[in-house]
Design an enzyme around this catalytic site. Sequence first.
Site, mmCIF file in Angstrom:
data_model
loop_
_atom_site.group_PDB
_atom_site.id
_atom_site.type_symbol
_atom_site.label_atom_id
_atom_site.label_comp_id
_atom_site.label_asym_id
_atom_site.label_seq_id
_atom_site.Cartn_x
_atom_site.Cartn_y
_atom_site.Cartn_z
ATOM 1 N N GLN A 250 0.831 -1.198 0.000
ATOM 2 C CA GLN A 250 0.000 0.000 0.000
ATOM 3 C C GLN A 250 0.868 1.252 0.000
ATOM 4 O O GLN A 250 1.549 1.534 0.985
ATOM 5 C CB GLN A 250 -0.867 -0.001 1.263
ATOM 6 C CG GLN A 250 -1.743 1.218 1.452
ATOM 7 C CD GLN A 250 -2.455 1.201 2.800
ATOM 8 O OE1 GLN A 250 -1.906 0.684 3.775
ATOM 9 N NE2 GLN A 250 -3.651 1.738 2.847
ATOM 10 N N GLY A 251 0.820 2.002 -1.088
ATOM 11 C CA GLY A 251 1.620 3.222 -1.173
ATOM 12 C C GLY A 251 0.775 4.449 -0.925
ATOM 13 O O GLY A 251 0.371 5.148 -1.858
ATOM 14 N N TYR A 252 0.478 4.682 0.324
ATOM 15 C CA TYR A 252 -0.314 5.854 0.705
ATOM 16 C C TYR A 252 0.586 6.933 1.300
ATOM 17 O O TYR A 252 0.733 8.009 0.764
ATOM 18 C CB TYR A 252 -1.392 5.463 1.727
ATOM 19 C CG TYR A 252 -2.706 4.977 1.150
ATOM 20 C CD1 TYR A 252 -2.768 4.309 -0.059
ATOM 21 C CD2 TYR A 252 -3.897 5.182 1.849
ATOM 22 C CE1 TYR A 252 -3.993 3.858 -0.567
ATOM 23 C CE2 TYR A 252 -5.120 4.738 1.349
ATOM 24 C CZ TYR A 252 -5.171 4.079 0.144
ATOM 25 O OH TYR A 252 -6.374 3.644 -0.336
ATOM 26 N N SER A 253 1.195 6.603 2.476
ATOM 27 C CA SER A 253 1.911 7.624 3.241
ATOM 28 C C SER A 253 3.141 8.150 2.511
ATOM 29 O O SER A 253 3.813 7.425 1.765
ATOM 30 C CB SER A 253 2.369 7.039 4.572
ATOM 31 O OG SER A 253 1.267 6.516 5.258
ATOM 32 N N SER B 273 4.480 -0.898 4.224
ATOM 33 C CA SER B 273 4.713 -2.211 4.836
ATOM 34 C C SER B 273 5.000 -3.267 3.780
ATOM 35 O O SER B 273 4.246 -3.384 2.809
ATOM 36 C CB SER B 273 3.501 -2.653 5.644
ATOM 37 O OG SER B 273 3.290 -1.780 6.712
ATOM 38 N N GLU C 196 -9.445 -1.201 5.391
ATOM 39 C CA GLU C 196 -8.209 -1.372 6.147
ATOM 40 C C GLU C 196 -8.516 -1.252 7.643
ATOM 41 O O GLU C 196 -8.038 -2.035 8.462
ATOM 42 C CB GLU C 196 -7.184 -0.313 5.734
ATOM 43 C CG GLU C 196 -5.885 -0.444 6.534
ATOM 44 C CD GLU C 196 -4.796 0.552 6.113
ATOM 45 O OE1 GLU C 196 -5.096 1.491 5.356
ATOM 46 O OE2 GLU C 196 -3.655 0.368 6.563
ATOM 47 N N GLU D 62 -6.426 9.459 16.980
ATOM 48 C CA GLU D 62 -6.912 10.844 16.968
ATOM 49 C C GLU D 62 -7.720 11.112 15.696
ATOM 50 O O GLU D 62 -8.761 11.772 15.734
ATOM 51 C CB GLU D 62 -5.732 11.826 17.065
ATOM 52 C CG GLU D 62 -5.061 11.855 18.438
ATOM 53 C CD GLU D 62 -4.180 10.636 18.716
ATOM 54 O OE1 GLU D 62 -3.764 9.940 17.759
ATOM 55 O OE2 GLU D 62 -3.906 10.365 19.897
HETATM 56 C C1 LIG Z 1 3.073 -0.545 11.509
HETATM 57 C C2 LIG Z 1 2.696 0.481 10.499
HETATM 58 C C3 LIG Z 1 2.400 0.070 9.212
HETATM 59 C C4 LIG Z 1 2.091 1.008 8.236
HETATM 60 N N1 LIG Z 1 1.877 0.560 6.981
HETATM 61 C C5 LIG Z 1 1.683 1.473 6.001
HETATM 62 C C6 LIG Z 1 1.570 1.048 4.653
HETATM 63 O O1 LIG Z 1 1.658 -0.131 4.362
HETATM 64 N N2 LIG Z 1 1.395 1.956 3.701
HETATM 65 C C7 LIG Z 1 1.287 3.270 3.997
HETATM 66 O O2 LIG Z 1 1.086 4.053 3.074
HETATM 67 N N3 LIG Z 1 1.397 3.751 5.259
HETATM 68 C C8 LIG Z 1 1.600 2.861 6.266
HETATM 69 N N4 LIG Z 1 1.748 3.302 7.556
HETATM 70 C C9 LIG Z 1 1.734 4.753 7.817
HETATM 71 C C10 LIG Z 1 0.563 5.245 8.650
HETATM 72 O O3 LIG Z 1 -0.604 5.260 7.884
HETATM 73 C C11 LIG Z 1 0.927 6.640 9.189
HETATM 74 O O4 LIG Z 1 2.020 6.472 10.072
HETATM 75 C C12 LIG Z 1 -0.216 7.276 9.931
HETATM 76 O O5 LIG Z 1 -1.271 7.614 9.060
HETATM 77 C C13 LIG Z 1 0.212 8.528 10.712
HETATM 78 O O6 LIG Z 1 0.931 9.434 9.941
HETATM 79 P P1 LIG Z 1 2.331 9.991 10.435
HETATM 80 O O7 LIG Z 1 3.150 8.844 10.826
HETATM 81 O O8 LIG Z 1 2.827 10.896 9.382
HETATM 82 O O9 LIG Z 1 1.980 10.833 11.737
HETATM 83 P P2 LIG Z 1 1.501 12.365 11.806
HETATM 84 O O10 LIG Z 1 0.406 12.561 10.842
HETATM 85 O O11 LIG Z 1 2.682 13.244 11.698
HETATM 86 O O12 LIG Z 1 0.914 12.426 13.268
HETATM 87 C C14 LIG Z 1 1.692 12.690 14.442
HETATM 88 C C15 LIG Z 1 0.747 12.814 15.641
HETATM 89 O O13 LIG Z 1 -0.112 13.930 15.431
HETATM 90 C C16 LIG Z 1 -1.449 13.551 15.559
HETATM 91 N N5 LIG Z 1 -2.267 14.317 14.622
HETATM 92 C C17 LIG Z 1 -2.050 14.555 13.310
HETATM 93 N N6 LIG Z 1 -3.053 15.268 12.791
HETATM 94 C C18 LIG Z 1 -3.933 15.488 13.793
HETATM 95 C C19 LIG Z 1 -5.190 16.147 13.898
HETATM 96 N N7 LIG Z 1 -5.769 16.725 12.840
HETATM 97 N N8 LIG Z 1 -5.793 16.166 15.101
HETATM 98 C C20 LIG Z 1 -5.228 15.576 16.185
HETATM 99 N N9 LIG Z 1 -4.069 14.937 16.145
HETATM 100 C C21 LIG Z 1 -3.427 14.889 14.968
HETATM 101 C C22 LIG Z 1 -1.467 12.067 15.184
HETATM 102 O O14 LIG Z 1 -2.605 11.419 15.721
HETATM 103 C C23 LIG Z 1 -0.169 11.598 15.801
HETATM 104 O O15 LIG Z 1 -0.396 11.369 17.162
HETATM 105 C C24 LIG Z 1 2.039 2.385 8.559
HETATM 106 C C25 LIG Z 1 2.285 2.806 9.865
HETATM 107 C C26 LIG Z 1 2.643 1.869 10.839
HETATM 108 C C27 LIG Z 1 2.945 2.372 12.220
#
Ligand SMILES: Cc1cc2nc3c(=O)[nH]c(=O)nc-3n(C[C@H](O)[C@H](O)[C@H](O)COP(=O)(O)OP(=O)(O)OC[C@H]3O[C@@H](n4cnc5c(N)ncnc54)[C@H](O)[C@@H]3O)c2cc1C
Lengths: 387, 371
Positions: free
Chosen positions: A131-134, A166, A249, A371
Amino acid sequence: MADLETFRREARAWLEANCPAEMREPVRDESDYCWGGRNPLFKSDAQKAWMERMAARGWTVPDWPREYGGGGLSPAETKVLRQEMAAAGARNPLMSFGISMLGPALLKYGTEAQKKRFLPEIARGEIRWCQGYSEPNAGSDLASVATKCEDRGDHWLVNGQKVWTSYADKADWIFCLVRTDPEAPKHKGISFILFDMRTPGVSTKPILLISGNSPFCETFFDDVKVPKDQVVGEVNKGWDVAKYLLGHEREMISGMGLGGTGESLGAALAERLKDDPILRADVARFDVDAMAFRAMSERFIDELKAGRAHPAQPSIMKYAGTELNKARHELIMAAGGSGALEWESERSKGGKAPREWLRTKANSIEGGTSEIQLGIVAKHILELPGT
Amino acid sequence: MPLYLTDDQAMLRDTAREFMAAEGSIAKQYRKYRDMNCKDGFGHALWKQFGEMGFTGILIDEADGGLGLGHVEAGIVLEEIGRNLTPSPFLVTAVAVVEALRGTRHGERWYPGILAGETVAALAVDEGSKHRPEAIAMTAERSGNGFRLSGRKQFVVQGASADVFVVAADTTDGLTLFSVEKGTKGLEIEGVRLADASIGARLEFDRVEVDADAVIGEVGRGRDVLRRVLNAGRAGAASELVGVGSQAMAMTVDYLKQRKQFGRLIGEFQALQHRAAHLYSELEIARAATLKAQQLLSEDAEEADMMVSVAKAKSGQASALAVQEGVQMHGGIGMTDEYDIGLYMKRDRVLNELFGDASYHADKVARLNGY
Ligand SMILES: Cc1cc2nc3c(=O)[nH]c(=O)nc-3n(C[C@H](O)[C@H](O)[C@H](O)COP(=O)(O)OP(=O)(O)OC[C@H]3O[C@@H](n4cnc5c(N)ncnc54)[C@H](O)[C@@H]3O)c2cc1C
């Protein structure tokens, strides 16, 4: 309902005859899962046979239509099959982002040609998807993805970087959010695209986690050429597909709240709780929460299948299920005491307890943080005002 | 069976919702009977209307003039009672006692009055401040062709206005349930107003003589009946708690959409949004657990005991969270008697205690799971 009883009997008999004994043992660790793929890694012949037998019946995806490799079962039959699998202790034959995420999105948004091409492969576990989202600057704020995708007439040209992908290093194909219109408001310029990870210009680099594993990667796209027919849904309307897939998901991740077999945590830890009344009380409260959540999951699935679920309901499930799973592993660590701290030792099965404990901390981050889920519930279910 | 309401059940819910909001509203019932300091704590006219609506017969078999429905349906009515804080003997009389008398001659005697919304029946189980039905001290000695009951009971809901009591007592060979009529010699009743303005009586049995006919079921075999009765009562109380919590939450969410501070609606503050969303999720889980428990009870399934305890504990916790967050998010106005939210806090506290609190049921879940 007589038919359903017949189905139950047949399913039970078939599972009895076809599910190898080894595949009825509880899963010990991640390596017990079968992920399929172009170069599948089977841990045993039994694991291979089990996956293949289930796929041949369409039971890796029991409720998908038969023409796409599914079992063509009704929601009620699917529920019966899952109950019978649980009763037999049968393992999930195939772990797959294709099944839990991409498949549902293709069924809803794919063209007939895309469905015919991709779905049967997914059902048979032949292609492993990632999954290429983030992206580095698009996590919670997913709609700000920047990976560039340009229309070059006879193909798309993709450039950019993904992160937290992942198993990207083990995947055969990727489903990806890309920006096809940089001028449009952020939700309106995104497309949903699929391509082969062997395409020239795709590279991956693993990231080590606190659990000591490295399931995620940074993924780079450098002038990647993608055939025109590999966009799913309309160009620039990929956000709809993305959100629909995220719902699935979240549903999948919330399943972790059930903690596998459904056995009571207290029953599993009984020996350790005898001399610790406070821990016993904490575990008892946890078991109440876990059993209540199990009922919630059953209700959610029933409502989903009957088309009665609120579209934001997966957010409740994801939030509650993942918080629960974290609590479960905190308690397992507390009950395990110093033994559960052993990171590398024979007795600790290579540090199973602490590694799993660390892994669950990601549950409330991956697939949208807690959140973000609470924000969705507040906005779309409680209809609280926006800022 | 899918874990949501069938069309018939949804229809019953709509009927009950409309009826309770109109006839059982806080202004018409709760405040009225509280403010007149009514010794019964509820209105008999409404109880009659319950009879006319058929609610009182939900758990009574069709052969006995009832509707022959199940615990899910009883829960539907109780959730609406909870939403409106409607004071009513429904839970104890039409759910718990009806279950106790099922299939006995006592049923023939009391069901017609219950069906008509005329008879009030109460359950005398608790003896101390906490619900401990495993350790009942009240004794029933054989005397002539009957029994002599001695001991005390408390937290006998609607005890001050009950026509008949189902009493649990120790007969040395086990536990026995008795049906004891109001006015029996030696039975003293003291009505006690509780924190939520409902009445929970104390009963004193001073060598109360009853004849052998007073026994419900078999002598010494009351445990099993009591288990059924308490399961029915606990699942019902869980539904009422879900109703109390849901309405407290609805009022709070409304308030978040109206009240302005710092030039904006307080519902725009994320700190409050997230707490409200968490609360919603807990209540939905409690609702699912309660429905599951009631489905299992109606099917007479083995896992019912466990799920009933899960439901009572979980709905108690979720409702407590809802009323506490509700009062907090209302700020100062939440502490006033004039505003309804505080009344929910009081009702929740009483319902949480009734038939065992969350700790009691968590402990039970642990025991049933073998630890
Ligand atoms: C084990 C694991 C597997 C993953 N697998 C994949 C994958 O296969 N493909 C993929 O694309 N991504 C994947 N991810 C990425 C995951 O989707 C992101 O880590 C997640 O969406 C959070 O984004 P971030 O890490 O940039 O945190 P940030 O967005 O930077 O968030 C940091 C903190 O700020 C808080 N925050 C942010 N915005 C708000 C708001 N508006 N209100 C309140 N709080 C807020 C968050 O809740 C968090 O606590 C994976 C992540 C993990 C941990």
